[in-house]
Enzyme design. Structure first.
Site, short mmCIF file in Angstrom:
data_model
loop_
_atom_site.label_atom_id
_atom_site.label_comp_id
_atom_site.label_asym_id
_atom_site.label_seq_id
_atom_site.Cartn_x
_atom_site.Cartn_y
_atom_site.Cartn_z
N TYR A 1 0.82 -1.21 0.00
CA TYR A 1 0.00 0.00 0.00
C TYR A 1 0.85 1.26 0.00
O TYR A 1 2.06 1.21 0.28
CB TYR A 1 -0.98 0.00 1.19
N HIS B 1 1.76 -21.37 -0.02
CA HIS B 1 2.77 -20.62 0.72
C HIS B 1 3.80 -20.01 -0.21
O HIS B 1 4.52 -19.10 0.16
CB HIS B 1 3.42 -21.51 1.78
N ARG C 1 8.72 4.00 -4.48
CA ARG C 1 8.76 3.11 -3.31
C ARG C 1 7.88 1.89 -3.55
O ARG C 1 8.23 0.77 -3.14
CB ARG C 1 8.32 3.88 -2.05
N GLU D 1 11.76 3.52 14.61
CA GLU D 1 10.84 4.53 14.07
C GLU D 1 9.55 4.48 14.88
O GLU D 1 9.50 3.86 15.94
CB GLU D 1 10.58 4.28 12.57
N ARG E 1 -4.91 -21.03 -2.23
CA ARG E 1 -3.96 -20.67 -1.17
C ARG E 1 -2.69 -21.53 -1.24
O ARG E 1 -2.77 -22.75 -1.16
CB ARG E 1 -4.63 -20.82 0.20
N LYS F 1 6.59 -1.91 2.12
CA LYS F 1 5.36 -1.27 2.60
C LYS F 1 4.17 -2.21 2.36
O LYS F 1 3.34 -2.01 1.48
CB LYS F 1 5.14 0.09 1.93
N LEU G 1 10.84 1.72 7.51
CA LEU G 1 10.30 2.09 6.20
C LEU G 1 11.05 3.33 5.73
O LEU G 1 11.24 4.26 6.52
CB LEU G 1 8.80 2.42 6.32
N1 PDD Z 1 2.56 5.35 7.27
N2 PDD Z 1 7.20 4.36 9.10
C1 PDD Z 1 6.11 3.60 9.06
C2 PDD Z 1 6.12 2.28 9.77
C3 PDD Z 1 4.96 4.04 8.35
O1 PDD Z 1 3.87 3.26 8.29
C4 PDD Z 1 4.99 5.30 7.72
C5 PDD Z 1 3.83 5.81 6.93
C6 PDD Z 1 6.17 6.08 7.82
C7 PDD Z 1 6.29 7.42 7.15
O2 PDD Z 1 6.41 7.26 5.75
P1 PDD Z 1 5.95 8.41 4.75
O3 PDD Z 1 6.69 9.64 5.12
O4 PDD Z 1 6.32 7.90 3.42
O5 PDD Z 1 4.45 8.57 4.93
C8 PDD Z 1 7.26 5.57 8.51
C9 PDD Z 1 1.43 5.61 6.43
C10 PDD Z 1 1.24 7.04 6.09
C11 PDD Z 1 0.20 4.93 6.98
O6 PDD Z 1 0.35 3.82 7.46
O7 PDD Z 1 -0.92 5.46 6.88
#
Ligand code: PDD
Length: 293
Positions: free
Chosen positions: A42, A111, A61, A186, A109, A154, A210
């Site tokens: 996503y 793996h 990304r 983070e 399904r 992501k 991320l």
């Molecule tokens: N989240 N780290 C994590 C684990 C995240 O899920 C996100 C973003 C970020 C920041 O990334 P960016 O600057 O590209 O938005 C860092 C999104 C926005 C969400 O889950 O809605």
């Protein structure tokens, strides 16, 4: 009637595999691999005053995440739907964001990754309060990072992230800050920055975090402003005499942190935004509000 959450709403329409429809009409198979296995990716893409911001970076990304999970998909074909999502909405000239999800699709399904499956993609927009972010602040809970070792992908598999975020939510706090092996990684959905003795620290890119799009923008702004930015992880033992903390993210933008709690004690407190946070908030605001579509 779908379940409701105060302050949150469903979009009026969604785009499923290129077709716009009411959410209640959108259907995918129960054998969708995103549903069964979390085999899905996503992105959340911001629109300032109706203009898309950092679209290329988000698509790049997504391409990276696709390559990591051996998923062939032409991301370019998503662009018209991302733009339509905001154009078609009632807030086409306001601040908004687009949620984009792409699953490997339907297959029996297994793996292993199936040779052939029909990907499912979902796109919709939602209004978001991006203005005056510098007047808001967050309070954090510090907790051990229990996520997997590929946080650079992501994926929609955010169960660990949501378990961690729910811990701060239940305490009336705003976000959970994570540490692994004595170092901050983070936030559960944001990137963390620390300021000590005029040096700014943020975790280096790699599988532990991320690669935030906002992280990269803020690092570039630090360099433009000749601020001393180091892509080095911040250690728990350096929390003493910590000057400033801020988090970044697409909807979080540059958020000042006033308090951090750990095991029932307050380990950081700063009631107002420090000078570095303020400088970066101002520069970030200028950058996002002057963006070109
Ligand atoms: N989240 N780290 C994590 C684990 C995240 O899920 C996100 C973003 C970020 C920041 O990334 P960016 O600057 O590209 O938005 C860092 C999104 C926005 C969400 O889950 O809605």
């Amino acid at each position: 009637m779908l379940p409701q959450i105060p302050g949150k709403s469903y979009p009026n329409e969604v785009c499923l595999n290129g077709e716009w429809m009411k959410p209640e009409e959108a259907q995918i198979s129960v054998f969708d691999r995103g549903f069964m296995l979390g085999d899905a990716l996503y992105e959340v893409i911001p629109f300032y005053d109706g203009k898309v911001f950092a679209l290329e970076e988000h698509l790049d990304r997504l391409k990276y995440s696709l390559s990591q999970i051996r998923f062939d998909f032409e991301v370019k074909k998503l662009v018209p739907f991302i733009l339509q999502a905001v154009e078609r909405s009632s807030y086409a000239e306001e601040d908004a964001a687009v949620y984009l999800q792409l699953s490997r699709g339907t297959a029996p399904r297994t793996h292993f990754f199936p040779q052939s499956s029909e990907p499912n993609f979902l796109v919709y927009s939602f209004p978001v309060k991006l203005k005056d972010f510098e007047q808001r602040s967050w309070r954090l809970l510090l907790a051990e990072d229990i996520r997997w070792h590929r946080c650079d992908i992501k994926t929609t598999s955010y169960l660990a992230n949501t378990m961690l975020n729910d811990e701060s939510h239940r305490l009336g706090l705003d976000e959970t800050l994570l540490f692994r092996d004595g170092k901050i990684t983070e936030g559960s959905h944001s990137t963390a920055f620390f300021v000590k003795d005029n040096v700014i620290y943020t975790h280096p890119e790699g599988p532990e975090i991320l690669s935030g799009i906002t992280r990269k923008i803020v690092i570039d702004l630090c360099r433009e402003l000749s601020l001393d930015i180091r892509e080095e992880s911040y250690r728990l033992e350096d929390f003493e005499n910590l000057d400033e903390v801020f988090l970044t993210g697409t909807t979080t933008q540059v958020m000042m942190i006033t308090d951090i709690f750990f095991e029932g004690s307050k380990i950081f407190s700063r009631p107002e935004a420090g000078p570095v946070t303020q400088k970066l908030q101002k520069a970030f605001k200028e950058k996002t509000r002057n963006c070109q579509a």
